[in-house]
Design an enzyme around this catalytic site. Sequence first.
Site, PDB file in Angstrom:
ATOM      1  N   SER A 410      -9.193   1.892   5.456  1.00  0.00           N
ATOM      2  CA  SER A 410      -9.758   0.839   6.314  1.00  0.00           C
ATOM      3  C   SER A 410     -10.218  -0.346   5.483  1.00  0.00           C
ATOM      4  CB  SER A 410     -10.996   1.340   7.057  1.00  0.00           C
ATOM      5  OG  SER A 410     -10.765   2.535   7.687  1.00  0.00           O
ATOM      6  N   HIS A 431      -2.806   1.644   9.571  1.00  0.00           N
ATOM      7  CA  HIS A 431      -4.228   1.764   9.885  1.00  0.00           C
ATOM      8  C   HIS A 431      -4.404   2.150  11.345  1.00  0.00           C
ATOM      9  CE1 HIS A 431      -8.449  -0.168  10.135  1.00  0.00           C
ATOM     10  NE2 HIS A 431      -8.529   1.076   9.749  1.00  0.00           N
ATOM     11  N   GLU A 443      -2.696  -1.089  13.121  1.00  0.00           N
ATOM     12  CA  GLU A 443      -2.543  -2.239  12.211  1.00  0.00           C
ATOM     13  C   GLU A 443      -1.584  -1.810  11.104  1.00  0.00           C
ATOM     14  OE1 GLU A 443      -6.478  -5.098  12.079  1.00  0.00           O
ATOM     15  OE2 GLU A 443      -6.555  -3.238  10.968  1.00  0.00           O
ATOM     16  N   ASN A 481     -11.356  -5.111  11.641  1.00  0.00           N
ATOM     17  CA  ASN A 481     -12.699  -4.829  11.136  1.00  0.00           C
ATOM     18  C   ASN A 481     -13.346  -6.059  10.519  1.00  0.00           C
ATOM     19  OD1 ASN A 481     -12.792  -2.240  12.044  1.00  0.00           O
ATOM     20  ND2 ASN A 481     -12.120  -1.313  10.128  1.00  0.00           N
TER      21      ASN A 481
END
Length: 696
Positions: A410, A431, A443, A481
């Site tokens: 991440s 991801h 992702e 994120n």
Amino acid sequence: MSHATYEIKDRVALITFQNPPVNGMSYALRKSLVVFVDQAEADSGVDAIVITGSARAFSGGADVTEFGTPKVLQQPILRVVIEVLENVTKPVVAAIDGVCLGGGLELALGAHYRVAAAHAQIGLPEVKLGLLPGAGGTQRLPRVVGLEKALHMITTGQIIKAKALADTALLDKVVETDVVGAAIEFAKEVVAQNLPLKRVRDIEISPEGAREILDAAREKLENGKKGQIAPLKCLDTVQASVFMSFDEGLKYERELFLQLMSSPESAAMRHIFSAERAATKIPDVPADTLLRKVEKVGVIGAGTMGGGISMNFLNVGIPVVLLEQKQDALDRGVATIRRNYENTMKKGRITAAQVEERMALLSTTLSYDDFADVDLAIEAVFENMDVKKAVFSELDRVMKKGAILASNTSTLDLNVIAGFTSRPEDVIGLHFFSPANVMKLLEIVRGEKTAKDVLATSIALGKKIGKKPVVSGVCDGFIGNRMLYAYRDAADNAMLAGASPSQIDKALENFGFAMGPYRVADLAGLDIGWAVRKRRAEANPEAYVPVVADRICEAGRFGQKTGAGWYKYETGNRTPIVDPMVENIVKEFREARGITPREVSDQEIVNRCVYALVNEGAKILEEGIALRASDIDIVYLNGYGFPAHRGGPMHYAQQVGLFNVVRAIKRFAAASESEAKFWQISPLLEKHAESNEPLK
Ligand SMILES: NC(=O)c1ccc[n+]([C@@H]2O[C@H](COP(=O)([O-])OP(=O)(O)OC[C@H]3O[C@@H](n4cnc5c(N)ncnc54)[C@H](O)[C@@H]3O)[C@@H](O)[C@H]2O)c1
């Protein structure tokens, strides 16, 4: 140009739609259909008409390539075509295979009879575009499948297999193969027996019990999709099918359809429709790139993510070998996967046989040697560069040439990870989001050296396992994120200014987010973030700025799992309860910083949080981390609960007006030094606000 063909078989005229890929109801198709129907009616050598599409599609509905062009409204419009069919003096039979959706189903409802393949997919999904079926679907469907079923189909957009509708008046016959042959035979039978030309519009709907059904459906919708108007308008029109005459109902449907067509909600949802399609097209990767084969997958780490990731592949019949360091970790991981499948089975979504089939595709190992024959390995081990290094060195050692090596990291730099191998071109980030078997977003992180065919294969595979893939460049937090950090900080700033965590949550939930940030934090657990912050503080004490969450954690409050976090919880109950202790912590925190709290309106909270997303999104776009603004929307919609009817943060900003967004940001920034530091405007955003050009 004609979008249909005409032939005569056994005195039956066969009109076949020819507008690939899904026979969208283009202007050319609508016109050809009317011309051919008139021809068949005038031909004394023709007794009946069969209309059909192809094995892939009867018709998928409106032709999306005509959206926003004058062709949409060019006569004959679909309503007219349907009227033409209804009023032909010879029997018209629709032969339905593949998808029969939206305008396609409305057209079929204009035929006198319908024959379908058992696996044909039938539905009116317009609500998913913020619309309602605008060519009589809301008036005709209840007449053939009953009020309750029609309400459900139209307000949710659910698509149903024809065999599940076989006992309704929607379908006169359901067959396993050769729908067109069966429809021609059916048409000849209608002629031979001189059966009536049935018009759906003439069927009466009994108002008995309707009120109760409608009221129950309305209550459910009002409590459900917050702020969405289309489902309720769908309900209003279906209600009209019971209490108005057919013609009045049609008129009412038209009125509401036009209202929705010009609504921001529909603009947002149509934006999502095209954004999803655009996201998987990568400008420098040709569409015909030869894909690598992925017939067996290896997953490293059987923890939270590894288990869920494995399930995605088992679900589509791809065998998975799961690797751990210790047998007990493997056993726990496998048991969790089985439990997840059994829960799905209990909900009736899969059968016991399917559970066993999927589990049989799963094998486990403690040795990398068992990865010698896998085509793709996905690493989901601890988030630590040394551990990643150990794993990728092993993968590089054992994996065959041409295999893909993926990381689910991440936060770590994918280029560094790729550098641990002798084949960085085969390394990519995949991801997934937690729970990985449920969340739609994937992702796909493209490293500096990732090969084009590795990227194309990953996108295709993402689609195959039912994900919404979006390509991201390498940066801290990738697209999603990284934006989330900005959003969370904006929420914290609103709290310091004077709002309470529960006011912030409610404001964002009323905007349409599934859950506000503090409720999400309590659900996910506060301890992981705290550990990260403590590490950062130790590494660089000077630069560390304490946050309220630190104080919450210091009080032993880690969220739902400890019965308290930003809220408190009663045992066994997930309902958040506002806790005066949190209010005190926030108050003390403000006092320590010399902040005098003020009223913060719900609108300001929403503006701060959403514009923080927009500003960070614009920076991400500017840096080339995201390929397009609409990719950012797809990330936020599928991974972070952004309300679909608002189209994603970047689309929303466009609707608000970039000028207004930038003006608001400047005003936030002017409030204090720390606000000014936080609200550094993206030059790209400012440029577009100035030029009034949309962010693309
Ligand atoms: N949890 C999330 O929400 C989330 C979301 C997206 C990505 N990620 C990423 O996924 C990865 C895994 O996260 P998680 O939450 O599943 O962690 P986790 O702690 O639940 O699972 C990690 C698993 O890896 C195993 N493991 C550790 N080192 C190993 C090694 N050298 N060889 C084999 N197995 C090893 C552990 O035994 C454990 O079962 C991390 O990189 C994380 O950043 C997590």
